[in-house]
Design a protein around this motif. Structure first.
Motif, PDB file in Angstrom:
ATOM      1  N   PHE A   1      26.109 -36.806  26.498  1.00  0.00           N
ATOM      2  CA  PHE A   1      25.681 -37.017  27.884  1.00  0.00           C
ATOM      3  C   PHE A   1      26.882 -37.121  28.812  1.00  0.00           C
ATOM      4  O   PHE A   1      26.874 -36.562  29.920  1.00  0.00           O
ATOM      5  N   ASP A   2      27.941 -37.800  28.376  1.00  0.00           N
ATOM      6  CA  ASP A   2      29.145 -37.887  29.197  1.00  0.00           C
ATOM      7  C   ASP A   2      29.741 -36.507  29.431  1.00  0.00           C
ATOM      8  O   ASP A   2      30.182 -36.188  30.546  1.00  0.00           O
ATOM      9  N   PHE A   3      29.763 -35.676  28.400  1.00  0.00           N
ATOM     10  CA  PHE A   3      30.265 -34.311  28.576  1.00  0.00           C
ATOM     11  C   PHE A   3      29.408 -33.537  29.565  1.00  0.00           C
ATOM     12  O   PHE A   3      29.916 -32.848  30.453  1.00  0.00           O
ATOM     13  N   LEU A   4      28.083 -33.641  29.402  1.00  0.00           N
ATOM     14  CA  LEU A   4      27.186 -32.917  30.298  1.00  0.00           C
ATOM     15  C   LEU A   4      27.345 -33.377  31.741  1.00  0.00           C
ATOM     16  O   LEU A   4      27.321 -32.563  32.672  1.00  0.00           O
ATOM     17  N   ARG A   5      27.512 -34.674  31.949  1.00  0.00           N
ATOM     18  CA  ARG A   5      27.709 -35.189  33.304  1.00  0.00           C
ATOM     19  C   ARG A   5      28.965 -34.594  33.930  1.00  0.00           C
ATOM     20  O   ARG A   5      28.952 -34.151  35.087  1.00  0.00           O
ATOM     21  N   GLU A   6      30.058 -34.584  33.175  1.00  0.00           N
ATOM     22  CA  GLU A   6      31.314 -34.031  33.694  1.00  0.00           C
ATOM     23  C   GLU A   6      31.200 -32.530  33.929  1.00  0.00           C
ATOM     24  O   GLU A   6      31.681 -32.006  34.939  1.00  0.00           O
ATOM     25  N   PHE A   7      30.551 -31.846  33.002  1.00  0.00           N
ATOM     26  CA  PHE A   7      30.401 -30.393  33.112  1.00  0.00           C
ATOM     27  C   PHE A   7      29.564 -30.020  34.338  1.00  0.00           C
ATOM     28  O   PHE A   7      29.927 -29.142  35.121  1.00  0.00           O
TER      29      PHE A   7
ATOM     30  N   GLY B   1       9.915 -35.582  20.274  1.00  0.00           N
ATOM     31  CA  GLY B   1       9.920 -34.710  19.125  1.00  0.00           C
ATOM     32  C   GLY B   1      11.194 -33.923  18.971  1.00  0.00           C
ATOM     33  O   GLY B   1      11.165 -32.777  18.533  1.00  0.00           O
ATOM     34  N   GLY B   2      12.316 -34.497  19.330  1.00  0.00           N
ATOM     35  CA  GLY B   2      13.577 -33.778  19.234  1.00  0.00           C
ATOM     36  C   GLY B   2      14.742 -34.729  19.118  1.00  0.00           C
ATOM     37  O   GLY B   2      14.556 -35.955  19.066  1.00  0.00           O
ATOM     38  N   PRO B   3      15.958 -34.202  19.097  1.00  0.00           N
ATOM     39  CA  PRO B   3      17.144 -35.045  18.943  1.00  0.00           C
ATOM     40  C   PRO B   3      17.412 -35.898  20.174  1.00  0.00           C
ATOM     41  O   PRO B   3      16.987 -35.576  21.283  1.00  0.00           O
ATOM     42  N   LEU B   4      18.129 -36.965  19.946  1.00  0.00           N
ATOM     43  CA  LEU B   4      18.508 -37.874  21.024  1.00  0.00           C
ATOM     44  C   LEU B   4      19.781 -37.385  21.702  1.00  0.00           C
ATOM     45  O   LEU B   4      20.680 -36.879  21.039  1.00  0.00           O
ATOM     46  N   LEU B   5      19.829 -37.533  23.007  1.00  0.00           N
ATOM     47  CA  LEU B   5      21.045 -37.215  23.763  1.00  0.00           C
ATOM     48  C   LEU B   5      21.957 -38.436  23.729  1.00  0.00           C
ATOM     49  O   LEU B   5      21.731 -39.413  24.432  1.00  0.00           O
ATOM     50  N   GLY B   6      22.972 -38.391  22.883  1.00  0.00           N
ATOM     51  CA  GLY B   6      23.865 -39.523  22.715  1.00  0.00           C
ATOM     52  C   GLY B   6      24.884 -39.665  23.833  1.00  0.00           C
ATOM     53  O   GLY B   6      25.025 -38.788  24.697  1.00  0.00           O
ATOM     54  N   ASN B   7      25.623 -40.750  23.813  1.00  0.00           N
ATOM     55  CA  ASN B   7      26.575 -41.056  24.878  1.00  0.00           C
ATOM     56  C   ASN B   7      27.635 -39.985  25.048  1.00  0.00           C
ATOM     57  O   ASN B   7      27.960 -39.575  26.167  1.00  0.00           O
ATOM     58  N   ARG B   8      28.217 -39.556  23.928  1.00  0.00           N
ATOM     59  CA  ARG B   8      29.310 -38.593  24.015  1.00  0.00           C
ATOM     60  C   ARG B   8      28.839 -37.284  24.650  1.00  0.00           C
ATOM     61  O   ARG B   8      29.500 -36.729  25.531  1.00  0.00           O
TER      62      ARG B   8
ATOM     63  N   GLU C   1      28.766 -27.584  22.673  1.00  0.00           N
ATOM     64  CA  GLU C   1      29.763 -26.652  22.141  1.00  0.00           C
ATOM     65  C   GLU C   1      29.550 -25.256  22.718  1.00  0.00           C
ATOM     66  O   GLU C   1      30.516 -24.537  23.035  1.00  0.00           O
ATOM     67  N   LEU C   2      28.296 -24.864  22.895  1.00  0.00           N
ATOM     68  CA  LEU C   2      27.994 -23.578  23.530  1.00  0.00           C
ATOM     69  C   LEU C   2      28.550 -23.533  24.951  1.00  0.00           C
ATOM     70  O   LEU C   2      29.130 -22.523  25.379  1.00  0.00           O
ATOM     71  N   LEU C   3      28.392 -24.619  25.685  1.00  0.00           N
ATOM     72  CA  LEU C   3      28.912 -24.680  27.054  1.00  0.00           C
ATOM     73  C   LEU C   3      30.431 -24.599  27.071  1.00  0.00           C
ATOM     74  O   LEU C   3      31.016 -23.988  27.972  1.00  0.00           O
ATOM     75  N   ARG C   4      31.080 -25.213  26.100  1.00  0.00           N
ATOM     76  CA  ARG C   4      32.546 -25.148  26.028  1.00  0.00           C
ATOM     77  C   ARG C   4      33.005 -23.713  25.767  1.00  0.00           C
ATOM     78  O   ARG C   4      33.989 -23.251  26.342  1.00  0.00           O
ATOM     79  N   ARG C   5      32.305 -23.009  24.886  1.00  0.00           N
ATOM     80  CA  ARG C   5      32.705 -21.653  24.508  1.00  0.00           C
ATOM     81  C   ARG C   5      32.464 -20.656  25.632  1.00  0.00           C
ATOM     82  O   ARG C   5      33.302 -19.798  25.907  1.00  0.00           O
TER      83      ARG C   5
END
Length: 291
Positions: free
Chosen positions: A24-30, A15-22, A68-72
């Motif tokens: 997920f890759d950012f989250l993995r690195e973060f 019931g929510g948005p999909l975690l796309g490749n881009r 984007e929140l994590l980047r900020r």
């Protein structure tokens, strides 16, 4: 292309948005850089499901907005992110052989030495989760102090990255059915049973609170503690970390232990091939080698 645009596709069954490749890759690195946790592709669905709760709590429409929140402001969300992707499984007196070693051998020795020298006794519960480990340590320590050295300055530092876990540890209130590892004698002595609307709950005794200092800490960041510890408990924490992070962490632990101090790991964790500062002296018990 749709796989990279996480807001365009709903997550199946969630019931929510999909975690796309881009994203997920950012989250993995973060997560690897800031938490030392290595996320495989097989963890994508788990991460997606757990972080959906954060999106809803923060009022964000998709994972791109969360990234984007994590980047900020990475520090503001770090604890909640770590809580979401890791599993806080703990209990009182888990891996009881560690507490037996403390109670029967180490604490009597240490307290006798501290009493003679006037020194302090310090134990660190690193990754304390909701507090069961440090309060179990405090029970054993309080009893040992009464028996062997009432006047010794002894304290337990309990740290964790998760704000939710730390809130639970500070509250020190647990369902009675979660006290399964605590003996009947210790239940009577070290817990206050709730009544009325608090029936079914138990609160840790004020004496245990006196012995435990609870603080937020990211193990990968700077450590503000200036002193050293007689023992460090870091159990079922490094299981999430990659090899380089484990190596760095074990070196840092060695630097924060007294000569021949002890490091306790979880039942599925090992230092084999990762560090030469310690010798294995028991089941997941390591002692710092003499300089």
């Amino acid at each position: 292309m749709a796989a990279n645009l996480s807001h365009e596709v709903a997550a199946p069954g969630l019931g929510g948005p999909l975690l796309g490749n881009r994203d997920f890759d950012f989250l993995r690195e973060f997560v690897l850089a800031h938490c030392g946790i290595a996320l495989s592709e097989q963890k994508r669905q788990l991460v997606q499901g757990r972080l959906l709760r954060r999106l809803r709590a923060l009022g964000l429409k998709d994972f791109s907005a969360y990234c984007e929140l994590l980047r900020r402001d990475p520090d503001a969300e770090m604890g909640d992110l770590a809580s979401a992707i890791s599993t806080n499984v703990t209990s009182f007196f888990r891996e009881s052989h560690h507490y037996d070693l403390l109670e029967q051998t180490l604490l009597p020795q240490w307290l006798a030495e501290k009493r003679r020298s006037g020194g302090r006794l310090r134990i660190w519960s690193a990754g304390c989760s909701t507090g069961e480990e440090p309060y179990a340590l405090a029970m054993v320590l309080a009893e040992a102090l009464e028996k062997h050295a009432p006047g010794v300055d002894a304290k337990i530092l309990a740290t964790d990255l998760s704000p939710q876990a730390l809130a639970g540890a500070r509250e020190g209130v647990y369902p009675v059915d979660k006290l399964g590892g605590v003996s009947a004698e210790r239940r009577r002595r070290w817990f206050l049973r709730g009544e009325g609307s608090y029936a079914g709950l138990a609160c840790v005794h004020p004496r245990l609170r006196e012995l435990v200092a609870i603080q937020p800490l990211n193990l990968l960041h700077e450590w503000p503690m200036s002193g050293v510890f007689d023992a460090i408990f870091c159990r079922n924490v490094v299981i999430y970390f990659d090899k380089p992070t484990k190596e760095r962490l074990f070196r840092r632990y060695a630097g924060k232990l007294v000569p021949e101090g002890y490091l306790f790991l979880g039942h599925s964790e090992s230092m084999h091939g990762l560090n030469d500062d310690f010798a294995l002296v028991g089941r997941t018990v390591y002692r710092k080698k003499p300089a």
